[in-house]
Design an enzyme around this catalytic site. Sequence first.
Site, PDB file in Angstrom:
ATOM      1  N   GLN A 157      -0.954   4.668 -10.891  1.00 45.83           N
ATOM      2  CA  GLN A 157      -0.423   4.875  -9.458  1.00 45.83           C
ATOM      3  C   GLN A 157       0.670   5.755  -8.976  1.00 45.83           C
ATOM      4  O   GLN A 157       1.883   5.195  -9.136  1.00 45.83           O
ATOM      5  CB  GLN A 157      -0.075   3.599  -8.617  1.00 45.83           C
ATOM      6  CG  GLN A 157      -1.444   3.361  -8.309  1.00 45.83           C
ATOM      7  CD  GLN A 157      -1.808   1.446  -8.162  1.00 45.83           C
ATOM      8  OE1 GLN A 157      -0.627   0.691  -8.761  1.00 45.83           O
ATOM      9  NE2 GLN A 157      -2.199   1.075  -7.273  1.00 45.83           N
ATOM     10  N   ARG A 164       0.000  -1.615   8.387  1.00 43.31           N
ATOM     11  CA  ARG A 164       0.806  -2.797   7.388  1.00 43.31           C
ATOM     12  C   ARG A 164       0.954  -1.096   6.599  1.00 43.31           C
ATOM     13  O   ARG A 164       0.615  -0.886   5.656  1.00 43.31           O
ATOM     14  CB  ARG A 164      -0.358  -3.768   6.851  1.00 43.31           C
ATOM     15  CG  ARG A 164       0.737  -4.407   5.893  1.00 43.31           C
ATOM     16  CD  ARG A 164       0.080  -4.252   4.579  1.00 43.31           C
ATOM     17  NE  ARG A 164       0.568  -4.722   3.312  1.00 43.31           N
ATOM     18  CZ  ARG A 164       0.733  -4.253   2.318  1.00 43.31           C
ATOM     19  NH1 ARG A 164       0.091  -3.415   1.616  1.00 43.31           N
ATOM     20  NH2 ARG A 164       0.939  -5.444   1.354  1.00 43.31           N
ATOM     21  N   ASP A 174       2.587  -0.283   3.552  1.00 44.30           N
ATOM     22  CA  ASP A 174       2.587  -1.188   2.143  1.00 44.30           C
ATOM     23  C   ASP A 174       3.851  -0.804   0.544  1.00 44.30           C
ATOM     24  O   ASP A 174       4.375   0.897   0.999  1.00 44.30           O
ATOM     25  CB  ASP A 174       1.717  -0.258   1.236  1.00 44.30           C
ATOM     26  CG  ASP A 174       1.396  -0.653   0.056  1.00 44.30           C
ATOM     27  OD1 ASP A 174       1.220  -2.116  -0.440  1.00 44.30           O
ATOM     28  OD2 ASP A 174       1.393  -0.108  -1.603  1.00 44.30           O
ATOM     29  N   ASN A 195       3.090   5.210  -0.855  1.00 39.92           N
ATOM     30  CA  ASN A 195       3.750   5.180  -1.646  1.00 39.92           C
ATOM     31  C   ASN A 195       3.854   5.758  -3.163  1.00 39.92           C
ATOM     32  O   ASN A 195       4.440   6.598  -3.800  1.00 39.92           O
ATOM     33  CB  ASN A 195       4.760   3.594  -3.347  1.00 39.92           C
ATOM     34  CG  ASN A 195       5.445   4.649  -3.968  1.00 39.92           C
ATOM     35  OD1 ASN A 195       6.230   4.607  -3.572  1.00 39.92           O
ATOM     36  ND2 ASN A 195       5.002   4.041  -4.632  1.00 39.92           N
ATOM     37  N   HIS A 196       2.349   5.674  -3.369  1.00 38.10           N
ATOM     38  CA  HIS A 196       1.653   6.155  -4.331  1.00 38.10           C
ATOM     39  C   HIS A 196       0.442   6.676  -4.697  1.00 38.10           C
ATOM     40  O   HIS A 196      -0.358   6.451  -3.367  1.00 38.10           O
ATOM     41  CB  HIS A 196       1.874   5.397  -5.526  1.00 38.10           C
ATOM     42  CG  HIS A 196       0.958   4.418  -5.435  1.00 38.10           C
ATOM     43  ND1 HIS A 196       1.814   3.550  -5.094  1.00 38.10           N
ATOM     44  CD2 HIS A 196       0.275   3.427  -4.775  1.00 38.10           C
ATOM     45  CE1 HIS A 196       1.679   1.982  -4.402  1.00 38.10           C
ATOM     46  NE2 HIS A 196       0.278   2.280  -4.385  1.00 38.10           N
ATOM     47  N   HIS A 211      -2.727 -11.589  -0.480  1.00 37.97           N
ATOM     48  CA  HIS A 211      -3.681 -10.719  -1.328  1.00 37.97           C
ATOM     49  C   HIS A 211      -2.819 -10.932  -2.300  1.00 37.97           C
ATOM     50  O   HIS A 211      -3.367 -10.967  -4.235  1.00 37.97           O
ATOM     51  CB  HIS A 211      -3.854  -9.479  -1.087  1.00 37.97           C
ATOM     52  CG  HIS A 211      -3.292  -8.890  -1.258  1.00 37.97           C
ATOM     53  ND1 HIS A 211      -2.194  -8.846  -0.035  1.00 37.97           N
ATOM     54  CD2 HIS A 211      -2.989  -7.670  -1.480  1.00 37.97           C
ATOM     55  CE1 HIS A 211      -1.552  -7.546   0.623  1.00 37.97           C
ATOM     56  NE2 HIS A 211      -1.871  -6.700  -1.129  1.00 37.97           N
ATOM     57  N   ASP A 212      -1.403 -10.711  -2.984  1.00 40.92           N
ATOM     58  CA  ASP A 212      -0.824 -10.996  -4.066  1.00 40.92           C
ATOM     59  C   ASP A 212      -0.468 -12.601  -4.914  1.00 40.92           C
ATOM     60  O   ASP A 212      -0.770 -13.401  -3.515  1.00 40.92           O
ATOM     61  CB  ASP A 212       0.447  -9.895  -3.535  1.00 40.92           C
ATOM     62  CG  ASP A 212       0.259  -8.609  -2.950  1.00 40.92           C
ATOM     63  OD1 ASP A 212      -0.794  -8.364  -4.171  1.00 40.92           O
ATOM     64  OD2 ASP A 212       1.126  -7.796  -2.663  1.00 40.92           O
ATOM     65  N   ASP A 248       4.131   7.817  -8.284  1.00 38.50           N
ATOM     66  CA  ASP A 248       4.331   7.732  -6.947  1.00 38.50           C
ATOM     67  C   ASP A 248       4.605   9.707  -6.506  1.00 38.50           C
ATOM     68  O   ASP A 248       4.393   9.718  -6.984  1.00 38.50           O
ATOM     69  CB  ASP A 248       6.049   7.633  -7.971  1.00 38.50           C
ATOM     70  CG  ASP A 248       6.492   6.159  -7.037  1.00 38.50           C
ATOM     71  OD1 ASP A 248       5.361   5.082  -7.481  1.00 38.50           O
ATOM     72  OD2 ASP A 248       7.229   5.879  -6.644  1.00 38.50           O
ATOM     73  N   GLU A 280       5.779  -3.948   5.164  1.00 33.91           N
ATOM     74  CA  GLU A 280       5.899  -5.069   3.801  1.00 33.91           C
ATOM     75  C   GLU A 280       7.125  -4.813   3.134  1.00 33.91           C
ATOM     76  O   GLU A 280       7.165  -3.518   2.676  1.00 33.91           O
ATOM     77  CB  GLU A 280       4.944  -4.763   2.795  1.00 33.91           C
ATOM     78  CG  GLU A 280       4.510  -5.434   1.572  1.00 33.91           C
ATOM     79  CD  GLU A 280       4.298  -5.335   0.285  1.00 33.91           C
ATOM     80  OE1 GLU A 280       3.756  -6.001  -0.624  1.00 33.91           O
ATOM     81  OE2 GLU A 280       4.338  -4.114   0.295  1.00 33.91           O
TER      82      GLU A 280
HETATM   83  C1  GLC Z   1       1.838  -3.530  -2.209  1.00 35.40           C
HETATM   84  C2  GLC Z   1       0.624  -4.926  -2.445  1.00 35.40           C
HETATM   85  C3  GLC Z   1       0.065  -4.825  -3.640  1.00 35.40           C
HETATM   86  C4  GLC Z   1      -0.013  -3.589  -4.212  1.00 35.40           C
HETATM   87  C5  GLC Z   1       0.883  -2.664  -4.708  1.00 35.40           C
HETATM   88  C6  GLC Z   1       0.656  -1.293  -4.605  1.00 35.40           C
HETATM   89  O1  GLC Z   1       2.856  -4.383  -3.761  1.00 35.40           O
HETATM   90  O2  GLC Z   1       0.437  -5.773  -1.452  1.00 35.40           O
HETATM   91  O3  GLC Z   1      -1.403  -5.549  -3.717  1.00 35.40           O
HETATM   92  O4  GLC Z   1      -1.049  -3.472  -5.837  1.00 35.40           O
HETATM   93  O5  GLC Z   1       1.647  -2.538  -2.979  1.00 35.40           O
HETATM   94  O6  GLC Z   1       0.127  -0.708  -3.702  1.00 35.40           O
END
Ligand code: GLC
Length: 563
Positions: A169, A199, A201, A103-104, A309-310, A171, A243
């Site tokens: 970050q 996975r 993101d 995404n970024h 992890h979040d 985009d 995700e």
């Molecule tokens: C997703 C990840 C998270 C990260 C974010 C930005 O939500 O799970 O840990 O900070 O993307 O990449």
Amino acid sequence: MIDDLWYKNGVFYCLSVGTYMDANGDGIGDFKGLLRRLDYLHGLGVTAIWLMPFQPSPGKDDGYDISDYYGVDPRYGTLGDFVEFTHGCQQRGIRVIVDLVVNHTSDAHPWFRDARSSPDSRHRDWYVWADKRPASASKGMVFPGVQKSTWTHDKEAKAWFFHRFYDFQPDLNTSNPYVQAEILKIMGFWIQLGVSGFRMDAVPFVISTKGAKVRTPVEQYNMLRSLREFLQWRQGNAIILAEANVLPETDMEYFGMDGDRMHMMFNFHVNQNLFYAMASADSRPLAKALKATRPRPASAQWGLFLRNHDELDLGRLTKAQRDVVFKNFGPDKNMQLYDRGIRRRLAPMLGGDRRRLELAYSLMCTLPGTPVIRYGDEIGMGDNLDLPERNCARTPMQWSMEPQAGFTKNERPCSPVIDKGPYGYEHINVAKQRRDPNSMLNWTERIIRMRKEVPEIGWGDFSLIATRDPAILAIRYDWRNNSVLFVHNLDEKPREASFSVGLAGDEGKHLINLLSEDHSEANNRGKHTLMLEAYGYRWYRVGGLDYLLKRSDIDGVNANHPE
Ligand code: GLC
Ligand code: CA
């Protein structure tokens, strides 16, 4: 053949290299260390590892700010070490999926540096720019309270750039065909080095329209099909696990009506309702969430998780429901994050209560989908709330009573090892639990083994069984002429549960307990009555233990319609 699809019925384990094991003593986990720990993971019985980002990165968002998609961060090792690792996994029958964070990029990525250098640069259009501060700049932040805006002015570029996440970050302009081609190239690269998928993101943001003029971002779902097509051409059995924290009505947009988009998605909807169910002892909203997320193509699968992890994102519960979860699992402001969630680990949330931990794990293993375990949860690791934001639950793995929990020989690990209180490494560690037959670790290993012997969950269809008691959740799966049944008591008090299995004739008469000797026989009206202790759970096989002799070779043959 549905049972060719490895991801439909596995046990995934997620870890970050940097906090797992440090072989070269610099205080940071690395691929060599992880390679040495593969026998542990093999023994635990997990079938796939999900590796968090390990590519070169300034590390301002735990690696989710990548500055080179085609490398390994030197702190973790080399590409050579990476291939040794995927090879070691392959030798043990463990698959590897890696994060695909597109995404970024990091603002340190050469593409961004080139892009900001001039409006005519080759990579300018790889990012999302505006001449003036867009009106939407103070909307749509993913990290409210920490992140101030979604557009930031860049002096060098003399323009504003869009960032859905932190301001470091930027985009990627994912509608740009060159960016799209690059994403495929990244996937192709890691596939070639031995991974079985990704996975992915932040998928809803990756596929959204982006730009200063975009008022309401629109998801371009067709992009998902091109990713899948490419992957399937390169390697037929590779997958994408998305995700995407979205509402159930859009699930099929992600899976694709013909199963032609994402192979897997995390079930965020069930996750939130599961925590509500455990906090309130009311299974009804969870049952509703299970029904709402039932539709999916036969080849698709849910990733079922407790913690990741979040933060535990509770944003989709009602305010009243969210307050119940906060009150029970994260009452202090310091335990909460981004106005929507709880940042603690599982064990402290559940008060370290073994009965509740087993209940939570039993649910994760028996609800529809493939369980995804967070490293350290198998030993009941705790958190360090002194660390900022989500870092509290990203501390080094606790291997032993050795200094620094056996994670490193260095006195200064990258993140402090938990060494105080009931979750300190002297109390909670792998070495100690390995020797104790009743430890959480050995319990988890046994439940994983049993989960693998119940393919009905991954491949079959489920029915929720009525018990008239909201504290009880009973679910049955049917697959190839076999049925299994799971009963959970969410309450802190013992409960008597009464139900019929719901199969025709005598089929549901005997329930064989898979975890202990207490089996159940129906009464002459076909009803079972069980006494479930506080937070109790039961795993049953319907019928006798000759089930493997009865298993059919084809799908669609259920216990009520024998061949
Ligand atoms: C997703 C990840 C998270 C990260 C974010 C930005 O939500 O799970 O840990 O900070 O993307 O990449
Ligand atoms: Ca190291």
